[in-house]
Design a protein around this motif. Structure first.
Motif, PDB file in Angstrom:
ATOM      1  N   ASP A 131       0.837  -1.208   0.000  1.00  0.00           N
ATOM      2  CA  ASP A 131       0.000   0.000   0.000  1.00  0.00           C
ATOM      3  C   ASP A 131       0.869   1.253   0.000  1.00  0.00           C
ATOM      4  O   ASP A 131       0.601   2.216  -0.722  1.00  0.00           O
ATOM      5  N   PHE A 132       1.894   1.244   0.836  1.00  0.00           N
ATOM      6  CA  PHE A 132       2.775   2.408   0.979  1.00  0.00           C
ATOM      7  C   PHE A 132       3.435   2.729  -0.361  1.00  0.00           C
ATOM      8  O   PHE A 132       3.472   3.882  -0.793  1.00  0.00           O
TER       9      PHE A 132
ATOM     10  N   ALA B 111       0.331   9.534  11.150  1.00  0.00           N
ATOM     11  CA  ALA B 111      -0.596   9.353  10.033  1.00  0.00           C
ATOM     12  C   ALA B 111      -0.370  10.408   8.962  1.00  0.00           C
ATOM     13  O   ALA B 111      -0.475  10.130   7.758  1.00  0.00           O
ATOM     14  N   SER B 112      -0.066  11.630   9.380  1.00  0.00           N
ATOM     15  CA  SER B 112       0.214  12.689   8.408  1.00  0.00           C
ATOM     16  C   SER B 112       1.473  12.370   7.617  1.00  0.00           C
ATOM     17  O   SER B 112       1.526  12.559   6.392  1.00  0.00           O
TER      18      SER B 112
ATOM     19  N   PRO C  69      -0.406  -0.668  10.672  1.00  0.00           N
ATOM     20  CA  PRO C  69       0.298  -1.155   9.492  1.00  0.00           C
ATOM     21  C   PRO C  69      -0.008  -0.398   8.215  1.00  0.00           C
ATOM     22  O   PRO C  69       0.692  -0.564   7.211  1.00  0.00           O
ATOM     23  N   GLY C  70      -1.043   0.441   8.222  1.00  0.00           N
ATOM     24  CA  GLY C  70      -1.448   1.114   7.006  1.00  0.00           C
ATOM     25  C   GLY C  70      -0.921   2.523   6.875  1.00  0.00           C
ATOM     26  O   GLY C  70      -0.011   2.802   6.100  1.00  0.00           O
ATOM     27  N   SER C  71      -1.477   3.446   7.666  1.00  0.00           N
ATOM     28  CA  SER C  71      -1.148   4.864   7.503  1.00  0.00           C
ATOM     29  C   SER C  71      -0.008   5.335   8.382  1.00  0.00           C
ATOM     30  O   SER C  71       0.577   6.394   8.114  1.00  0.00           O
ATOM     31  N   ALA C  72       0.342   4.607   9.443  1.00  0.00           N
ATOM     32  CA  ALA C  72       1.368   5.083  10.381  1.00  0.00           C
ATOM     33  C   ALA C  72       2.255   3.930  10.845  1.00  0.00           C
ATOM     34  O   ALA C  72       2.239   3.543  12.010  1.00  0.00           O
TER      35      ALA C  72
END
Length: 421
Positions: free
Chosen positions: A92-93, A297-298, A326-329
């Motif tokens: 995803d990243f 997250a930012s 594991p996704g945004s941060a």
């Protein structure tokens, strides 16, 4: 009663005493005790004062005499993490950095459902091991109290599995884990009913078990266009409140509305707030709800930061947390994140330290930690410097050399740091 312990001499001890829970702070408001000793008894701080005077006053104390120059601050509190999960979202990243949208990533098999699918494959014991590994890495960085959310199960049984795993993880870490139920993270793909149907099922079937097994006393929900609307979440939160749960809200991350829900229900905290405008900031500042910035997250999403400076200037209580997920941060490094946020939002060192200690504790409903004062939990960390400003200056690269939790030393990176007398 165990023999009291005396730690020192400490070049600078920042007690964070007498700082208010709300509003802006200047560094000259910090209470700094030089050449201090910290006396610990039964896992709590008994006294903080001059090292030599404490040695004479308590001659029978077990001495932990430091050699070198150190700064002591309270153990850090991370009031928002998703530390119990399976799998990785590295794909995803990479896709996000290559310009793919959230929808495109989800259609390619990524997104939150990827983590849900991977987490569901794990046993309670496996998830407990993963959670403890995350907690112990945090502990080595000085985080002694860690909130951990569910939310990657998204069914009654799978959410129970995650919350039971968080409890099981406590066997493998000295950090204190504070569990939160985030079953209202998003509606699961394998649920055929509506958002309201799903929330009704969770509140009626899961909430009573959480109380019966004492799995958690905190309910969270993602109030967002892509998750649950304020109108959908209101009955859910009302049910939780009627049962005596504390509330917290994923609020105003991409669109506003969540902070209003948080204030209306008297939630402990409203977390994210990247989309909050003047109206939302004013509402939060006039309430007792803790505003929680999540710079991780930012950084992970490439979005703007929470309006931390404006929140403080308007009189809000600001905590800062890692949002480790594991996704945004995925970074999960609280000190690095707060140093970056401080640079972009122009936060004083006092504001940052307050935001990751006693103000973060308040977001969890805890008043017994986050300050080095008589009666507080003996959670403290020592940094290898003579100037407290060096800690944030190194932007997360300066780590504590000693971490004390409830009066016991958990991490010692160098045996030369102290002499046991």
């Amino acid at each position: 009663m165990k023999m009291p312990k005396l730690i020192g001499p400490i070049f600078q001890t920042l007690t964070l005493d007498k700082l208010p829970i709300k509003g802006a702070l200047k560094d000259d408001q910090l209470e700094i005790i030089e050449k201090a000793g910290i006396l610990i008894e039964d896992g709590k701080i008994f006294k903080v004062g001059n090292w030599e005077k404490l040695r004479k006053e308590f001659p029978k104390a077990e001495i932990f005499e430091l050699t070198g120059e150190f700064v002591a601050i309270p153990g850090l509190v991370d009031c928002h993490t998703h530390g119990c999960f399976g799998g990785s979202r590295a794909k995803d990243f990479a896709m996000r950095n290559a310009g793919k949208t959230y929808l495109e990533i989800a259609e390619a098999g990524g997104g939150i459902w990827d983590t849900v699918s991977e987490t569901r494959k794990h046993t309670i014991e496996e998830l407990a091991t993963i959670t403890a590994k995350h907690a112990n890495r945090h502990l080595s960085d000085g985080v002694t109290t860690i909130e951990v959310k569910s939310g990657y199960g998204l069914s009654v049984n799978e959410e129970l599995k995650i919350l039971r795993a968080i409890h099981a993880a406590k066997k493998y870490t000295s950090a204190e884990l504070i569990p939160t139920c985030l079953a209202a993270h998003t509606k699961p793909k394998d649920f055929s009913g509506s958002n309201i149907d799903y929330l009704k099922l969770i509140s009626e079937e899961l909430f009573p078990i959480l109380k019966d097994e004492r799995l958690c006393n905190r309910i969270d929900a993602f109030v967002e266009k892509s998750a649950f609307s304020p109108e959908e979440i209101n009955p859910y939160f009302q049910k939780a409140k009627d049962l005596g749960f504390d509330l917290t809200v994923h609020a105003d991350q991409f669109s506003v509305g969540g902070s209003k829900v948080a204030v209306a229900f008297g939630a402990r905290s409203a977390d994210h707030l990247e989309a909050s405008g003047k109206k939302e900031i004013s509402l939060l500042a006039q309430s007792d709800c803790i505003s929680v910035a999540l710079p991780g997250a930012s950084i992970g999403l490439g979005n703007g930061f929470s309006p931390a400076r404006e929140l403080l200037d308007q009189g809000a209580a600001l905590a800062i947390a890692s949002d480790w997920n594991p996704g945004s941060a995925p970074m999960g490094d609280l000190l690095t994140q707060v140093a970056v946020l401080a640079t972009f939002e122009k936060l004083s060192t006092a504001e940052v330290f307050a935001g990751i200690t006693f103000r973060a504790a308040a977001a969890l409903g805890l008043s017994d930690r986050g300050k080095l004062v008589t009666g507080a939990l003996a959670d403290l960390i020592l940094f290898p410097t003579s100037d407290y400003r060096e800690i944030l200056y190194h932007q997360g690269k300066m780590k504590p050399v000693e971490v004390w939790k409830l009066g016991s030393k958990d991490v010692l990176t160098s045996d030369q740091n102290y002499q046991k007398g």
